[in-house]
Design a protein around this motif. Sequence first.
Motif, PDB file in Angstrom:
ATOM      1  N   PHE A   1       0.839  -1.198   0.000  1.00  0.00           N
ATOM      2  CA  PHE A   1       0.000   0.000   0.000  1.00  0.00           C
ATOM      3  C   PHE A   1       0.870   1.243   0.000  1.00  0.00           C
ATOM      4  O   PHE A   1       2.052   1.191   0.334  1.00  0.00           O
ATOM      5  N   LEU A   2       0.275   2.345  -0.395  1.00  0.00           N
ATOM      6  CA  LEU A   2       0.986   3.618  -0.467  1.00  0.00           C
ATOM      7  C   LEU A   2       1.192   4.172   0.929  1.00  0.00           C
ATOM      8  O   LEU A   2       0.315   4.092   1.782  1.00  0.00           O
ATOM      9  N   ASP A   3       2.366   4.754   1.110  1.00  0.00           N
ATOM     10  CA  ASP A   3       2.694   5.368   2.387  1.00  0.00           C
ATOM     11  C   ASP A   3       2.284   6.831   2.340  1.00  0.00           C
ATOM     12  O   ASP A   3       2.674   7.562   1.435  1.00  0.00           O
ATOM     13  N   ASN A   4       1.495   7.249   3.280  1.00  0.00           N
ATOM     14  CA  ASN A   4       1.204   8.678   3.374  1.00  0.00           C
ATOM     15  C   ASN A   4       2.149   9.243   4.416  1.00  0.00           C
ATOM     16  O   ASN A   4       2.190   8.825   5.556  1.00  0.00           O
ATOM     17  N   HIS A   5       2.941  10.211   4.006  1.00  0.00           N
ATOM     18  CA  HIS A   5       4.009  10.711   4.872  1.00  0.00           C
ATOM     19  C   HIS A   5       3.506  11.611   5.982  1.00  0.00           C
ATOM     20  O   HIS A   5       4.182  11.829   6.961  1.00  0.00           O
ATOM     21  N   GLY A   6       2.327  12.135   5.865  1.00  0.00           N
ATOM     22  CA  GLY A   6       1.810  13.047   6.879  1.00  0.00           C
ATOM     23  C   GLY A   6       0.857  12.330   7.816  1.00  0.00           C
ATOM     24  O   GLY A   6       0.531  11.155   7.645  1.00  0.00           O
ATOM     25  N   PRO A   7       0.437  13.018   8.818  1.00  0.00           N
ATOM     26  CA  PRO A   7      -0.541  12.416   9.729  1.00  0.00           C
ATOM     27  C   PRO A   7      -1.891  12.250   9.038  1.00  0.00           C
ATOM     28  O   PRO A   7      -2.175  12.908   8.045  1.00  0.00           O
ATOM     29  N   ALA A   8      -2.672  11.376   9.567  1.00  0.00           N
ATOM     30  CA  ALA A   8      -3.999  11.135   9.001  1.00  0.00           C
ATOM     31  C   ALA A   8      -4.843  12.407   9.129  1.00  0.00           C
ATOM     32  O   ALA A   8      -4.732  13.135  10.115  1.00  0.00           O
TER      33      ALA A   8
END
Length: 151
Positions: A68-75
């Motif tokens: 899955f894609l990593d989201n670098h920021g907080p949710a």
Amino acid sequence: MTRTPLVTRTQLARRNLANPTVIARRVVGTPAEVAATIALVRDSGRLVSMTKPRQMPGDSRVTVTVRFLDNHGPAPAAVRRLRRGHVVAAVAVPAVGAIAAVGYLAAQLVNTVRSAVPLIAGVVLVLIVIALLLRRSGRCCPGLHCPGCGH
């Protein structure tokens, strides 16, 4: 084909070197747990790929490798919808209670005054009679004779 080692929740995710924004994780659990985890990643819109579920030998658990894609920021913060029914109830219930309490106290005050009217009227009548008896009229004593008044 290389095998991805088991990665627990507390460990850092392995990063794919070909694409640094894709994370590969191995999910192990009951079929319901694995399905819920995959649904969570899929619903977030970050699922890239996954392998077919494989039954672990001698166990009821299954294993799936998920990329899955990593989201670098907080949710992002969850959007809270205002529920008008709850707000109306939160305002209306105390207001109705306060109005009911004021009405009850007003009724009690009216009943107390109505029951005390004869007593109040009697006290006022006695005070008027005493005031009339003690009133000075000209040169006469107020009822008790003093030595020098002459009557």
